[in-house]
Design an enzyme around this catalytic site. Structure first.
Site, PDB file in Angstrom:
ATOM      1  N   ARG A 290       9.935  53.424  31.297  1.00 59.76           N
ATOM      2  CA  ARG A 290      11.032  53.437  32.819  1.00 59.76           C
ATOM      3  C   ARG A 290      11.577  54.567  33.521  1.00 59.76           C
ATOM      4  NH1 ARG A 290      10.381  48.230  34.707  1.00 59.76           N
ATOM      5  NH2 ARG A 290      11.605  49.378  36.511  1.00 59.76           N
TER       6      ARG A 290
ATOM      7  N   GLY B 196      -5.332  55.538  23.163  1.00 58.16           N
ATOM      8  CA  GLY B 196      -5.724  54.798  22.847  1.00 58.16           C
ATOM      9  C   GLY B 196      -7.661  54.759  23.614  1.00 58.16           C
ATOM     10  N   ARG B 197      -7.826  56.010  24.736  1.00 60.18           N
ATOM     11  CA  ARG B 197      -8.777  56.148  25.293  1.00 60.18           C
ATOM     12  C   ARG B 197     -10.237  57.124  23.839  1.00 60.18           C
ATOM     13  NH1 ARG B 197      -9.552  57.631  31.050  1.00 60.18           N
ATOM     14  NH2 ARG B 197     -11.994  57.112  30.086  1.00 60.18           N
TER      15      ARG B 197
ATOM     16  N   GLU C 137       9.247  50.508  27.264  1.00 53.77           N
ATOM     17  CA  GLU C 137      10.851  50.694  28.295  1.00 53.77           C
ATOM     18  C   GLU C 137      11.317  51.913  28.140  1.00 53.77           C
ATOM     19  OE1 GLU C 137      13.255  48.249  26.200  1.00 53.77           O
ATOM     20  OE2 GLU C 137      12.240  45.901  26.982  1.00 53.77           O
ATOM     21  N   PHE C 138      11.070  52.633  27.284  1.00 58.54           N
ATOM     22  CA  PHE C 138      11.161  54.146  27.601  1.00 58.54           C
ATOM     23  C   PHE C 138      10.624  54.960  28.633  1.00 58.54           C
ATOM     24  CE2 PHE C 138      12.402  57.099  24.158  1.00 58.54           C
ATOM     25  CZ  PHE C 138      13.022  57.956  24.500  1.00 58.54           C
TER      26      PHE C 138
ATOM     27  N   ARG D 121      20.205  52.552  26.924  1.00 57.79           N
ATOM     28  CA  ARG D 121      19.971  51.838  25.727  1.00 57.79           C
ATOM     29  C   ARG D 121      20.578  51.720  24.719  1.00 57.79           C
ATOM     30  NH1 ARG D 121      15.612  49.328  28.138  1.00 57.79           N
ATOM     31  NH2 ARG D 121      15.022  50.968  29.737  1.00 57.79           N
TER      32      ARG D 121
ATOM     33  N   GLU E 179       1.697  61.005  25.280  1.00 59.14           N
ATOM     34  CA  GLU E 179       1.478  59.521  24.453  1.00 59.14           C
ATOM     35  C   GLU E 179      -0.375  59.519  24.139  1.00 59.14           C
ATOM     36  OE1 GLU E 179       2.029  55.824  26.179  1.00 59.14           O
ATOM     37  OE2 GLU E 179       1.810  54.534  23.861  1.00 59.14           O
TER      38      GLU E 179
ATOM     39  N   ASN F  96      16.745  66.819  28.876  1.00 58.80           N
ATOM     40  CA  ASN F  96      18.070  67.311  28.742  1.00 58.80           C
ATOM     41  C   ASN F  96      18.611  66.575  28.408  1.00 58.80           C
ATOM     42  OD1 ASN F  96      19.105  66.301  31.644  1.00 58.80           O
ATOM     43  ND2 ASN F  96      17.523  67.528  32.510  1.00 58.80           N
TER      44      ASN F  96
ATOM     45  N   ARG G 165      12.737  57.708  34.315  1.00 62.05           N
ATOM     46  CA  ARG G 165      11.587  58.649  34.509  1.00 62.05           C
ATOM     47  C   ARG G 165      11.955  59.835  35.194  1.00 62.05           C
ATOM     48  NH1 ARG G 165      11.515  54.703  39.634  1.00 62.05           N
ATOM     49  NH2 ARG G 165      14.095  54.585  38.619  1.00 62.05           N
TER      50      ARG G 165
HETATM   51  C1  LIG Z   1      19.358  45.663  29.555  1.00 63.51           C
HETATM   52  C2  LIG Z   1      17.941  46.396  30.792  1.00 63.51           C
HETATM   53  C3  LIG Z   1      17.307  45.414  30.664  1.00 63.51           C
HETATM   54  C4  LIG Z   1      16.028  45.514  31.823  1.00 63.51           C
HETATM   55  N1  LIG Z   1      15.229  44.735  32.524  1.00 63.51           N
HETATM   56  C5  LIG Z   1      14.020  44.646  33.249  1.00 63.51           C
HETATM   57  C6  LIG Z   1      13.368  43.724  34.097  1.00 63.51           C
HETATM   58  O1  LIG Z   1      13.564  42.900  33.684  1.00 63.51           O
HETATM   59  N2  LIG Z   1      12.076  44.464  34.534  1.00 63.51           N
HETATM   60  C7  LIG Z   1      12.171  45.274  35.220  1.00 63.51           C
HETATM   61  O2  LIG Z   1      11.266  46.023  35.783  1.00 63.51           O
HETATM   62  N3  LIG Z   1      12.918  46.792  34.659  1.00 63.51           N
HETATM   63  C8  LIG Z   1      14.189  46.555  33.740  1.00 63.51           C
HETATM   64  N4  LIG Z   1      14.906  46.777  33.086  1.00 63.51           N
HETATM   65  C9  LIG Z   1      14.559  48.210  33.621  1.00 63.51           C
HETATM   66  C10 LIG Z   1      15.573  49.213  34.809  1.00 63.51           C
HETATM   67  O3  LIG Z   1      15.143  48.930  35.697  1.00 63.51           O
HETATM   68  C11 LIG Z   1      14.528  50.441  34.727  1.00 63.51           C
HETATM   69  O4  LIG Z   1      13.990  51.113  34.940  1.00 63.51           O
HETATM   70  C12 LIG Z   1      15.296  51.677  33.573  1.00 63.51           C
HETATM   71  O5  LIG Z   1      16.363  51.265  32.626  1.00 63.51           O
HETATM   72  C13 LIG Z   1      15.461  52.885  33.609  1.00 63.51           C
HETATM   73  O6  LIG Z   1      16.205  53.700  34.474  1.00 63.51           O
HETATM   74  P1  LIG Z   1      16.634  53.917  35.398  1.00 63.51           P
HETATM   75  O7  LIG Z   1      16.102  53.928  36.929  1.00 63.51           O
HETATM   76  O8  LIG Z   1      17.888  54.792  35.893  1.00 63.51           O
HETATM   77  O9  LIG Z   1      16.549  55.697  34.939  1.00 63.51           O
HETATM   78  P2  LIG Z   1      14.939  57.151  35.814  1.00 63.51           P
HETATM   79  O10 LIG Z   1      13.795  56.262  36.258  1.00 63.51           O
HETATM   80  O11 LIG Z   1      15.625  58.346  34.067  1.00 63.51           O
HETATM   81  O12 LIG Z   1      16.782  57.416  37.009  1.00 63.51           O
HETATM   82  C14 LIG Z   1      17.845  58.119  36.792  1.00 63.51           C
HETATM   83  C15 LIG Z   1      18.791  57.436  37.317  1.00 63.51           C
HETATM   84  O13 LIG Z   1      17.365  58.977  38.749  1.00 63.51           O
HETATM   85  C16 LIG Z   1      18.190  57.932  39.895  1.00 63.51           C
HETATM   86  N5  LIG Z   1      16.000  57.959  40.741  1.00 63.51           N
HETATM   87  C17 LIG Z   1      15.445  57.149  40.296  1.00 63.51           C
HETATM   88  N6  LIG Z   1      14.460  57.176  40.644  1.00 63.51           N
HETATM   89  C18 LIG Z   1      14.740  57.043  42.061  1.00 63.51           C
HETATM   90  C19 LIG Z   1      14.692  57.006  42.920  1.00 63.51           C
HETATM   91  N7  LIG Z   1      13.220  56.294  43.375  1.00 63.51           N
HETATM   92  N8  LIG Z   1      15.192  56.056  44.655  1.00 63.51           N
HETATM   93  C20 LIG Z   1      16.142  56.731  44.067  1.00 63.51           C
HETATM   94  N9  LIG Z   1      16.985  56.935  42.643  1.00 63.51           N
HETATM   95  C21 LIG Z   1      16.890  57.362  41.862  1.00 63.51           C
HETATM   96  C22 LIG Z   1      18.543  57.107  39.849  1.00 63.51           C
HETATM   97  O14 LIG Z   1      20.084  56.953  39.986  1.00 63.51           O
HETATM   98  C23 LIG Z   1      18.738  56.592  38.519  1.00 63.51           C
HETATM   99  O15 LIG Z   1      19.519  55.868  37.823  1.00 63.51           O
HETATM  100  C24 LIG Z   1      15.811  47.118  32.102  1.00 63.51           C
HETATM  101  C25 LIG Z   1      16.409  47.871  31.912  1.00 63.51           C
HETATM  102  C26 LIG Z   1      17.890  47.631  30.432  1.00 63.51           C
HETATM  103  C27 LIG Z   1      18.334  48.402  30.516  1.00 63.51           C
END
Ligand SMILES: Cc1cc2nc3c(=O)[nH]c(=O)nc-3n(C[C@H](O)[C@H](O)[C@H](O)COP(=O)(O)OP(=O)(O)OC[C@H]3O[C@@H](n4cnc5c(N)ncnc54)[C@H](O)[C@@H]3O)c2cc1C
Length: 243
Positions: A89, A101-102, A86-87, A197, A98, A186, A91
């Site tokens: 995600r 494991g390889r 989850e973390f 989160r 990290e 940051n 980006r």
């Molecule tokens: C309660 C909860 C439930 C979730 N459930 C699921 C699930 O069931 N399945 C799943 O796959 N994920 C799930 N997620 C993950 C979620 O979809 C996001 O991937 C995650 O929270 C990261 O958020 P983010 O994309 O805003 O963060 P970051 O990747 O750090 O992006 C930060 C911000 O940058 C912008 N940004 C980044 N990349 C792009 C891009 N390519 N295009 C346009 N703007 C961009 C957006 O404004 C974004 O908010 C869940 C998250 C939460 C908190």
């Protein structure tokens, strides 16, 4: 061949978060905003009369986000792999390194939820609410997890013992095994992470995160509060919306 025996298995219920390094301050955030109007005048400001804290709050309230990017925090995080999934995600504004494991043998440390963590779903998919169920069920959760972790670890060790490469043998290990990483972000990217989160019903956009990632987020927030007190106060006073 292996650094550990079957008896070395540890069952843990907590994540470990430590601050490793940091750069910047609330004042640097205020100055990054001021440079847009007074250029090198920022170096001459002497009597701020408490205006810096107010400026930080103004930036947060009006979502002027970029001044919050001129700083950094590096954390060490040790948590189960399902938390890292989850973390990672997150980006934008995050750098990760990290444990591999390889290249290294994973450590025999596995997550077991503590009795305080709810295990029965009493909410909805959109608004999950995990509560405690039958107290006997917790014992069953612990037993089931310990049993399957032990089998997985034994099979991992058996494969390593006959010379199977770590990157192949590790396929049997579960997402409840602990991993370790460095995370650098940051203040702005941290707030984006915290807004999703952590769970605060009175925040502008309440989120319903997984309990285990929230325990990591809470620890990161405690470190950030010490390093950037005005920023974190303004974050809380403005609905926990990342600027
Ligand atoms: C309660 C909860 C439930 C979730 N459930 C699921 C699930 O069931 N399945 C799943 O796959 N994920 C799930 N997620 C993950 C979620 O979809 C996001 O991937 C995650 O929270 C990261 O958020 P983010 O994309 O805003 O963060 P970051 O990747 O750090 O992006 C930060 C911000 O940058 C912008 N940004 C980044 N990349 C792009 C891009 N390519 N295009 C346009 N703007 C961009 C957006 O404004 C974004 O908010 C869940 C998250 C939460 C908190």
């Amino acid at each position: 061949v292996s650094n550990w025996d079957q008896d070395d298995i540890k069952f843990l219920s907590h994540a470990d978060v430590r601050i490793i390094d940091h750069m910047g301050s609330d004042l640097a955030i205020a100055n990054a905003a001021r440079v847009s109007v007074i250029g090198d005048g920022v170096f001459k400001i002497e009597d701020r009369e408490g205006k810096d804290k107010g400026l930080v709050n103004y930036l947060m309230k009006h979502r002027h986000g970029t001044p919050f990017e001129h700083n950094s925090m590096t954390f060490f995080v040790k948590a189960p792999i399902f938390v890292f999934r989850e973390f990672h995600r997150h980006r934008v504004g995050f750098s990760y390194n990290e444990m591999s494991g390889r290249y290294s043998e994973l450590h025999p440390e596995f997550y077991i939820p503590g009795p305080e963590r709810g295990w029965v779903q009493a909410g909805t998919p959109a608004r999950p609410k995990l509560v405690k169920g039958d107290p006997d069920a917790h014992g069953i959760i612990v037993q089931s997890m310990e049993r399957s972790y032990k089998v997985a670890w034994r099979e991992y060790q058996n494969m390593l013992a006959i010379g199977v490469a770590k990157e192949v043998a590790r396929d049997v290990l579960p997402v409840g095994i602990y991993s370790q990483m460095y995370v650098t972000c940051n203040a702005r990217s941290l707030m984006a992470f915290l807004s999703l989160r952590t769970q605060y019903e009175d925040s502008t956009f309440p989120s319903y995160p997984l309990y285990e990632i929230e325990t990591v987020a809470d620890q990161m927030e405690s470190h950030a509060e010490k390093l950037f007190p005005w920023t974190m106060e303004a974050f809380n006073n403005n609905g926990r919306v990342a600027p």
